[in-house]
Design an enzyme around this catalytic site. Structure first.
Site, PDB file in Angstrom:
ATOM      1  N   PHE A 131       6.562  22.883  38.965  1.00  0.00           N
ATOM      2  CA  PHE A 131       7.134  22.219  40.139  1.00  0.00           C
ATOM      3  C   PHE A 131       8.661  22.338  40.041  1.00  0.00           C
ATOM      4  O   PHE A 131       9.240  22.048  38.983  1.00  0.00           O
ATOM      5  CB  PHE A 131       6.699  20.750  40.156  1.00  0.00           C
ATOM      6  CG  PHE A 131       7.034  20.048  41.442  1.00  0.00           C
ATOM      7  CD1 PHE A 131       6.196  20.153  42.541  1.00  0.00           C
ATOM      8  CD2 PHE A 131       8.189  19.296  41.567  1.00  0.00           C
ATOM      9  CE1 PHE A 131       6.502  19.520  43.726  1.00  0.00           C
ATOM     10  CE2 PHE A 131       8.503  18.662  42.759  1.00  0.00           C
ATOM     11  CZ  PHE A 131       7.644  18.768  43.847  1.00  0.00           C
ATOM     12  N   ASP A 202       3.962  17.075  32.377  1.00  0.00           N
ATOM     13  CA  ASP A 202       4.145  16.428  33.677  1.00  0.00           C
ATOM     14  C   ASP A 202       2.739  16.183  34.239  1.00  0.00           C
ATOM     15  O   ASP A 202       1.988  17.134  34.503  1.00  0.00           O
ATOM     16  CB  ASP A 202       4.968  17.351  34.593  1.00  0.00           C
ATOM     17  CG  ASP A 202       5.197  16.746  35.973  1.00  0.00           C
ATOM     18  OD1 ASP A 202       4.428  15.862  36.385  1.00  0.00           O
ATOM     19  OD2 ASP A 202       6.143  17.196  36.652  1.00  0.00           O
ATOM     20  N   TYR A 227       2.867   7.554  43.049  1.00  0.00           N
ATOM     21  CA  TYR A 227       2.496   7.524  44.479  1.00  0.00           C
ATOM     22  C   TYR A 227       1.394   8.493  44.874  1.00  0.00           C
ATOM     23  O   TYR A 227       1.016   8.538  46.028  1.00  0.00           O
ATOM     24  CB  TYR A 227       3.727   7.732  45.373  1.00  0.00           C
ATOM     25  CG  TYR A 227       4.581   8.949  45.089  1.00  0.00           C
ATOM     26  CD1 TYR A 227       4.185  10.214  45.501  1.00  0.00           C
ATOM     27  CD2 TYR A 227       5.793   8.827  44.426  1.00  0.00           C
ATOM     28  CE1 TYR A 227       4.975  11.323  45.256  1.00  0.00           C
ATOM     29  CE2 TYR A 227       6.599   9.929  44.178  1.00  0.00           C
ATOM     30  CZ  TYR A 227       6.180  11.180  44.590  1.00  0.00           C
ATOM     31  OH  TYR A 227       6.961  12.270  44.343  1.00  0.00           O
ATOM     32  N   LYS A 228       0.902   9.283  43.916  1.00  0.00           N
ATOM     33  CA  LYS A 228      -0.155  10.245  44.264  1.00  0.00           C
ATOM     34  C   LYS A 228      -1.521   9.598  43.990  1.00  0.00           C
ATOM     35  O   LYS A 228      -1.950   8.723  44.713  1.00  0.00           O
ATOM     36  CB  LYS A 228       0.045  11.544  43.497  1.00  0.00           C
ATOM     37  CG  LYS A 228       1.375  12.241  43.811  1.00  0.00           C
ATOM     38  CD  LYS A 228       1.482  13.505  42.991  1.00  0.00           C
ATOM     39  CE  LYS A 228       2.877  14.122  43.065  1.00  0.00           C
ATOM     40  NZ  LYS A 228       3.212  14.676  44.367  1.00  0.00           N
ATOM     41  N   ARG A 376      -3.454  23.217  51.383  1.00  0.00           N
ATOM     42  CA  ARG A 376      -3.760  22.464  50.166  1.00  0.00           C
ATOM     43  C   ARG A 376      -4.551  21.206  50.531  1.00  0.00           C
ATOM     44  O   ARG A 376      -4.141  20.453  51.419  1.00  0.00           O
ATOM     45  CB  ARG A 376      -2.435  22.112  49.506  1.00  0.00           C
ATOM     46  CG  ARG A 376      -2.526  21.629  48.098  1.00  0.00           C
ATOM     47  CD  ARG A 376      -1.145  21.501  47.494  1.00  0.00           C
ATOM     48  NE  ARG A 376      -0.411  20.364  48.052  1.00  0.00           N
ATOM     49  CZ  ARG A 376       0.489  19.653  47.387  1.00  0.00           C
ATOM     50  NH1 ARG A 376       0.768  19.954  46.140  1.00  0.00           N
ATOM     51  NH2 ARG A 376       1.120  18.648  47.945  1.00  0.00           N
TER      52      ARG A 376
HETATM   53  C1  LIG Z   1       4.388  18.176  39.456  1.00  0.00           C
HETATM   54  C2  LIG Z   1       5.440  17.292  40.046  1.00  0.00           C
HETATM   55  N1  LIG Z   1       6.443  16.880  39.267  1.00  0.00           N
HETATM   56  C3  LIG Z   1       7.412  16.082  39.745  1.00  0.00           C
HETATM   57  C4  LIG Z   1       7.415  15.678  41.064  1.00  0.00           C
HETATM   58  C5  LIG Z   1       8.542  14.841  41.573  1.00  0.00           C
HETATM   59  O1  LIG Z   1       8.264  13.498  41.472  1.00  0.00           O
HETATM   60  P1  LIG Z   1       9.380  12.405  41.853  1.00  0.00           P
HETATM   61  O2  LIG Z   1       9.569  12.504  43.320  1.00  0.00           O
HETATM   62  O3  LIG Z   1       8.763  11.096  41.427  1.00  0.00           O
HETATM   63  O4  LIG Z   1      10.604  12.719  41.089  1.00  0.00           O
HETATM   64  C6  LIG Z   1       6.370  16.066  41.902  1.00  0.00           C
HETATM   65  C7  LIG Z   1       6.337  15.623  43.306  1.00  0.00           C
HETATM   66  O5  LIG Z   1       5.503  15.954  44.090  1.00  0.00           O
HETATM   67  C8  LIG Z   1       5.362  16.902  41.380  1.00  0.00           C
HETATM   68  O6  LIG Z   1       4.362  17.331  42.145  1.00  0.00           O
END
Ligand SMILES: Cc1ncc(COP(=O)(O)O)c(C=O)c1O
Length: 417
Positions: A131, A202, A227-228, A376
């Site tokens: 990501f 992560d 939040y997911k 997705r």
């Molecule tokens: C794999 C991954 N890492 C990090 C993040 C970013 O998270 P945050 O907005 O809490 O920093 C996301 C957001 O969708 C994500 O999918």
């Protein structure tokens, strides 16, 4: 719960839902009846109790008891209470988890900690498929620390080769946000350790979606998202995890007063707490932390093994049904076929995926689009039903077969996709 045979009618899909022990879990969320929600991998739905709980904090606690609420209603202990529940979801001990900040900020802290724990090594190794925020954050960290660190970003297929003795930390996202591909956490952690590196995971698309056992897999550090699949609400606080065996040596790069053992001693010398709460920085956001607690307690109370069985059944059937019903209509599976290597989402490529997704959303089938060409779909087992799979694929078929995506309004991009 892998069904013996896939449903061939909507009626059979409904029967599967009636037989499913997890169906009642859906009632703990407020989901509009008219919507098929396949985007819990971006934003989980609202737990039913959230409104009352947050209102109580606003009216009875903040409104009536004002600042006394920090003690009277134990606001100060809320991050630890939520951390203990998250710990039970990810295979961790309560004192190993800190809740707060965003995933990105927590990643910064843990990547800096990893460099600090491996003084002879300077490389943060990750894959191109990661990501982007993970890359941005560590790029910024490397710039900050100057010559003592480097970021190595390689294609997934070259990871093993790039895992050399100069690597301080292997930083991977466990479940790929695009394809849903799931890394073997135990195997990569072992490989990192054999190379003398730490493993930083992560878990944004894993926590609450797939069974995790960080302690069994000997991981070192991890971050995850509230939040997911934890359903904590938009922008919910994230979490960070440090294996107990490292806690003593961990020096956090953002030393805030909430990570101090006695914040109200107002001592100028920073003395961190004994556990992972030393990662806390500033005052916890009590309103959003309260909402997060509502989501987390639902997931902590459910069996992760049962959720995984249902998730596999949902993703297997979604793939099967889509490929059968939409054959010849331009879709190509972008997720692993092997459920062992797949998280709780399924992605398909299509040349006009953006427009197709807009057409789906307009018909209340909510998934999302990811560059360059991905449709997705998150199949969160806590509330997605088999009948949702049936209905979503029917709508997808209608859109593709009738080229209903081919309208100018479906080409307009909003700021969030
Ligand atoms: C794999 C991954 N890492 C990090 C993040 C970013 O998270 P945050 O907005 O809490 O920093 C996301 C957001 O969708 C994500 O999918």
């Amino acid at each position: 719960m892998k069904p013996v045979k896939w449903p061939t009618t909507r009626h059979e899909a409904e029967a599967l839902d009636r037989a499913d022990d997890l169906t009642p879990l859906r009632d703990r969320f407020d989901l509009p009846d008219t919507v098929i929600y396949l985007d819990g991998n971006s934003l989980g739905p609202r737990p039913r109790v959230v409104g009352d709980r947050v209102r109580r904090v606003i009216e009875d606690e903040w409104g009536a008891d004002l600042i006394a609420s920090w003690n009277r209603h134990d606001w100060i202990g809320l991050p630890q209470r939520v951390a203990a529940q998250i710990a039970s979801i990810i295979g961790a001990a309560p004192g190993e988890v800190a809740v707060g900040d965003s995933t990105s900020v927590n990643l910064f802290k843990l990547a800096a900690i990893a460099l600090d724990l491996r003084p002879g090594c300077r490389v943060i190794l990750t894959e191109e498929e990661n990501f982007p925020t993970d890359v941005y954050v560590t790029e910024g960290l490397v710039r900050l620390v100057g010559n003592s660190a480097d970021l190595r970003v390689v294609p997934r297929r070259d990871l093993a080769q790039a895992l050399r003795s100069d690597v301080a930390v292997l930083m991977l996202t466990h479940v790929d946000f695009r394809s849903g591909f799931m890394h073997d956490m135990a195997a990569w952690t072992r490989a990192a350790h054999e190379a003398g590196a730490l493993a930083l995971w992560d878990l944004a698309h894993s926590a609450g979606a797939v069974p995790l056992d960080l302690r069994r897999d000997h991981a070192d550090l991890a971050v995850g998202c509230g939040y997911k699949y934890l359903n904590g609400g938009p922008g919910a606080p994230a979490f960070a995890w440090i294996a107990e065996r490292h806690l003593d040596q961990v020096r956090t790069p953002i030393q805030g007063w909430m990570g101090h053992a006695e914040p109200f001693a107002f001592d100028l010398r920073f003395r961190p707490t004994a556990d992972a709460t030393r990662l806390a920085v500033g005052t916890p956001p009590i309103l959003s932390m309260t909402a997060l607690e509502c989501g987390v307690e639902i997931m902590a109370g459910a069996s992760m093994a049962a959720l995984r069985r249902k998730s596999v059944a949902l993703t297997e059937w979604f793939i099967h049904r889509t490929e059968e019903r939409c054959r010849g209509l331009g879709l190509e599976l972008a997720s692993p076929r092997d459920p062992e290597r797949r998280g709780s989402q399924v992605s398909f490529r299509h040349q006009r995926s953006f427009a197709v997704m807009q057409a789906l959303i307009q018909r209340k089938v909510i998934g999302d689009f990811r560059e360059p060409d991905l449709l997705r779909f998150g199949l969160a087992p806590a509330y997605v039903r088999f009948v949702d799979v049936w209905d979503a694929v029917e709508v997808l078929h209608e859109i593709l077969h009738g080229r209903l995506w081919d309208r100018p309004e479906y080409r307009v991009r909003a700021r969030v996709t």
